[in-house]
Design a protein around this motif. Structure first.
Motif, mmCIF file in Angstrom:
data_model
loop_
_atom_site.group_PDB
_atom_site.id
_atom_site.type_symbol
_atom_site.label_atom_id
_atom_site.label_comp_id
_atom_site.label_asym_id
_atom_site.label_seq_id
_atom_site.Cartn_x
_atom_site.Cartn_y
_atom_site.Cartn_z
ATOM 1 N N THR A 216 0.995 -1.685 0.000
ATOM 2 C CA THR A 216 0.161 -0.242 0.280
ATOM 3 C C THR A 216 0.541 1.389 -0.350
ATOM 4 O O THR A 216 1.833 1.356 0.969
ATOM 5 N N PHE B 231 -3.098 0.422 -3.782
ATOM 6 C CA PHE B 231 -2.316 -1.042 -3.536
ATOM 7 C C PHE B 231 -1.622 -1.485 -5.251
ATOM 8 O O PHE B 231 -2.805 -1.133 -6.314
ATOM 9 N N GLY C 188 -9.560 -4.028 -2.872
ATOM 10 C CA GLY C 188 -8.303 -3.053 -3.467
ATOM 11 C C GLY C 188 -8.768 -1.668 -2.374
ATOM 12 O O GLY C 188 -9.804 -1.329 -1.448
ATOM 13 N N GLN D 142 1.639 -5.687 1.917
ATOM 14 C CA GLN D 142 0.574 -6.555 1.941
ATOM 15 C C GLN D 142 0.022 -7.331 1.352
ATOM 16 O O GLN D 142 0.287 -7.035 0.151
ATOM 17 N N GLN E 272 -3.335 -8.473 -0.356
ATOM 18 C CA GLN E 272 -4.751 -8.382 -0.802
ATOM 19 C C GLN E 272 -5.401 -9.324 -1.647
ATOM 20 O O GLN E 272 -4.625 -10.451 -2.766
#
Length: 801
Positions: free
Chosen positions: A229, A244, A330, A404, A406
């Protein structure tokens, strides 16, 4: 001479019912086998032959497994809640329960007439209160675990149908059913947190025997991405815009940003001179479904008038609004790197935005491959992975972003503003929302005067005061939730109810589901890949975590049947007038002909057109088997003959047939199993003797495919009991050894496939095997064989005109 299918079919269907021979025994200690079809929506039109492509293969396997001494569970039921019955009720005023029950009775009649060996004692229907009581119970387990919640979401609202539609029910901005305009509007909806199970849903795919395309479809739908991010400060504002990206290494190449029309910062970002244009664009975007927005090839967008600051070089970059960015994936915003992303490149070219190269290559832009970083200051010269690692370290050090993971997967929208569905077991009090106790279940679907939602989307149940106004056991007053659950609710757990369908105290007994689950073979269409098949896995994992089930995957093996096309080669539909009713086929040719033809048309998983001539051909084969055993005046032609009196060639053909039919059923290669039985029949016609032990065993081998005729042959040839329950014949491995080669098959000199065949196989055997190949069938369609060129073990060339 032909056998009387009408008399024989009815005789043995009655015998099976009387003997209750397909009822699964919970106390049987033999190995279990659970064979299941995806249960159908009971439409008023009844079954067409396309349904047979799913139900017949499963029935063949179930019958085979019983003969192999398995304790088989092969149940059937109905996914009975749904929009079609409700729409019919709106038009006619007839309650959906009545039309649904009539449809179920017709389905049951048709399936029994086909000789399906279902355990009818376990029949279920999702619209019956004794079933949906437990659907409501399972919803409460989700609610108690924090996996069910309500929120305002943008939904596909169809004013004409007055209901929310799923994405797959919207095509080109219109409802799939009726072609009515659909708009996007915010509504309060129930959601299920399937996203909490994203990683486990991915991991479980490695432990199940499913088609790879289906597993890959779910992997792509879940869409795991590892990246970072990144925070972009907004020019002249305190807020920042978070994105993201899986390629944070390309941050130096970000020349503009794009946000979704629904993004909460749209208003604060939009400049005064752009406001009217932005408002107009947002209104147009609201009329598109999510699927249309994803698929739209034309790049549309509008400049917001606002700017963000690229955190690595402090460059001001414009912020655009475009409908290809979705708010619920996202962060609803992307950094655009047009030099290295095709979609961003097209957008930049359309709106004349700057394009920079930050990855070295000899290719023109856009270049989406790997290479060393350039024009990227502290990343220059690094490869992709090293650059990603270094950029994430820089972002975290400067508190501008972090690593991160996702997922594309979104939470499951679980509300419908319709009548014909399961009511939610939820009460809304002034001080908050609570679930009902199990003792208050089921929440029954009340009678209504009007089945339509209001024009504003208020559900039909909201107008039934006696239903809405709730007073609990303690005198507390509240309001019932008036939405209903989607059709996918009951289908997400129905396979568990079959394990214990009449239990009034629980959805199912733990020990009974432990005995039967998981499903050993599940057959249904691939169109359910990211719907039912994903939802059922999610619910199973939740129930596993709640300690209610013993396995966290519901379906161990999955197979997809190919479509049965109309005689014109098009998908069967009423509008095309190419639907074939199995009732007509059964009436003229018998249930066994319909069953066997479905399996002989071609490979199980391939689509194939219905051919009336092929139906006649299978009926001729069944008559040939009958004539092997009985004369025109119905005398038994068979005799008790010692195997030593039979030629080695016939004995080998017999044992190889037992071996191959069993192996082919296991692998769902039904067409080649039938071809092998045809070869054996051809061999039997070459001799004058009719060995009873071979023909009795042939009746057993045919029984999964043509159970009615097989029962009649078995009985008249001295078999004990029902052939449906007789032990599968055994083969002698020594008699199955043969010199086998792979031989090419040509049609008019063009290679169309290969067959596995004995080096000394006859021309007739070679042609029979060749015709079982789908590509050969297609090449022969509508043509006559005028010449055969056959070199045993080397080549078969069919000359056709």
């Amino acid at each position: 001479m032909t056998y009387s299918h009408k008399d024989i079919d009815k005789k043995w269907q009655n015998a099976w019912d009387k003997a209750q021979c397909f009822v699964a025994d919970d106390n049987d200690k033999r190995p279990k086998y659970y064979a299941l079809d995806m249960f159908p929506y009971p439409s008023g039109a009844g079954l067409h032959v396309g349904h047979l492509a799913s139900y017949t293969p499963t029935d063949i396997v179930a019958r085979y497994k019983r003969a192999k001494d398995f304790n088989v569970l092969h149940p059937f039921g109905y996914d009975a809640f749904g929009l079609p019955a409700e729409q019919y009720a709106i038009k006619t005023g007839i309650h959906p329960a009545k039309t649904t029950q009539e449809a179920i009775e017709n389905f049951r009649r048709q399936l029994k007439s086909l000789g399906c060996s279902f355990d009818w004692s376990r029949e279920i229907s999702t619209c019956e209160p004794d079933f949906y009581k437990w659907t409501q119970f399972i919803f409460l387990q989700l609610y108690k675990r924090g996996l069910a919640y309500q929120k305002e979401v943008a939904v596909n609202w169809c004013p004409a149908l007055r209901t929310v539609l799923a994405n797959e029910e919207v095509v080109d901005g219109k409802s799939e059913r009726g072609g009515h305009p659909v708009i996007r509007r915010p509504m309060k909806q129930w959601m299920l947190k399937i996203t909490d199970y994203a990683e486990r849903l991915l991991e479980g795919l490695d432990r199940i025997d499913w088609p790879e395309r289906t597993k890959e479809g779910q992997r792509n739908w879940i869409g795991k991405s590892i990246g970072a991010t990144i925070q972009f400060q907004l020019k002249g504002q305190k807020e920042s815009l978070e994105v993201f990206s899986t390629r944070p290494d390309t941050l130096f190449g970000a020349t503009f940003m794009v946000i979704a029309p629904e993004h909460p910062l749209v208003n604060s970002l939009t400049s005064a001179d752009q406001k009217a244009k932005v408002d107009d664009y947002i209104q147009k975007a609201a009329s598109k479904s999510e699927i249309d927005r994803k698929a739209n090839q034309e790049k549309t967008g509008i400049f917001s008038g606002g700017y963000a600051i690229n955190p690595v070089n402090q460059t001001e970059i414009p912020i655009w609004i475009a409908d290809y960015v979705l708010m619920d994936y996202g962060t609803g915003a992307i950094m655009a790197v047009p030099g290295h992303d095709e979609r961003d490149f097209e957008f930049a070219q359309t709106f004349e935005l700057p394009i920079l190269r930050v990855i070295e290559s000899d290719s023109d832009l856009p270049f989406s491959g790997d290479g060393k970083l350039v024009n990227s200051e502290f990343l220059n010269g690094l490869n992709k992975q090293d650059a990603i690692t270094k950029m994430i370290e820089w972002l975290e050090k400067n508190q501008l972003g972090k690593k991160q993971t996702q997922y594309k997967l979104r939470d499951w929208l679980f509300s419908r503003q319709r009548y014909w569905g399961e009511p939610f077991p939820i009460i809304h009090y002034p001080e908050g929302t609570e679930g009902l106790s199990e003792a208050e279940l089921p929440v029954l679907l009340p009678e209504v005067a009007d089945y339509e939602p209001s024009e504003e989307g208020e559900p039909p149940l909201a107008r039934v005061d006696d239903f809405v106004n709730y007073m609990g056991p303690n005198g507390r007053k509240g309001r019932r939730d008036t939405d209903t659950m989607p059709g996918s609710a009951g289908s997400s757990w129905y396979f568990l109810r079959y394990c214990d369908p009449h239990n009034p105290e629980a959805a199912f007994d733990f020990e009974k589901q432990k005995q039967w689950m998981p499903v050993d073979l599940y057959i249904g269409g691939p169109e359910h890949t990211v719907g039912h098949l994903l939802y059922a896995r999610f619910w199973q994992k939740v129930l596993f975590d709640a300690g209610l089930v013993s396995h966290d995957e519901p379906f161990q093996k999955l197979a997809h049947q190919g479509d049965i096309l109309g005689p014109d080669g098009q998908r069967m539909s009423k509008s095309r007038g190419n639907v074939v009713n199995p009732d007509d086929v059964i009436e003229e040719h018998g249930a066994d002909t319909a069953r066997m033809y479905i399996c002989f048309m071609g490979p199980f998983e391939k689509s194939k057109p219905w051919d009336p001539k092929g139906v006649v051909g299978i009926r001729r084969f069944l008559d040939r088997v009958w004539r092997l055993c009985f004369s025109d005046d119905d005398k038994d032609l068979t005799a008790d003959i010692n195997p030593t009196e039979i030629s080695e060639e016939l004995l080998k053909a017999f044992h190889k047939t037992i071996k191959k039919v069993g192996e082919d059923i296991e692998s769902l290669s039904f067409n080649t199993a039938i071809s092998q039985m045809m070869i054996l029949v051809n061999e039997l016609y070459k001799i004058e003797l009719r060995p009873r032990f071979i023909l009795r065993s042939l009746a057993q081998l045919m029984a999964p495919f043509s159970p009615h005729l097989s029962e009649e042959l078995w009985e008249r040839l001295g078999g004990q009991g029902l052939v449906s329950l007789a032990k599968w014949p055994e083969f002698d491995p020594k008699l199955c050894v043969d010199d086998v080669v792979t031989m090419g098959v040509q049609v008019n000199g063009k290679m169309r496939g290969t067959v596995e065949i004995g080096v000394d196989a006859s021309e007739t055997e070679a042609i029979t095997l060749a015709k079982a190949q789908n590509a050969v069938q297609n090449a022969l369609a509508g043509k006559n064989i005028v010449k055969v060129i056959y070199r045993p073990g080397r080549i078969l060339n069919l000359i056709v005109k």
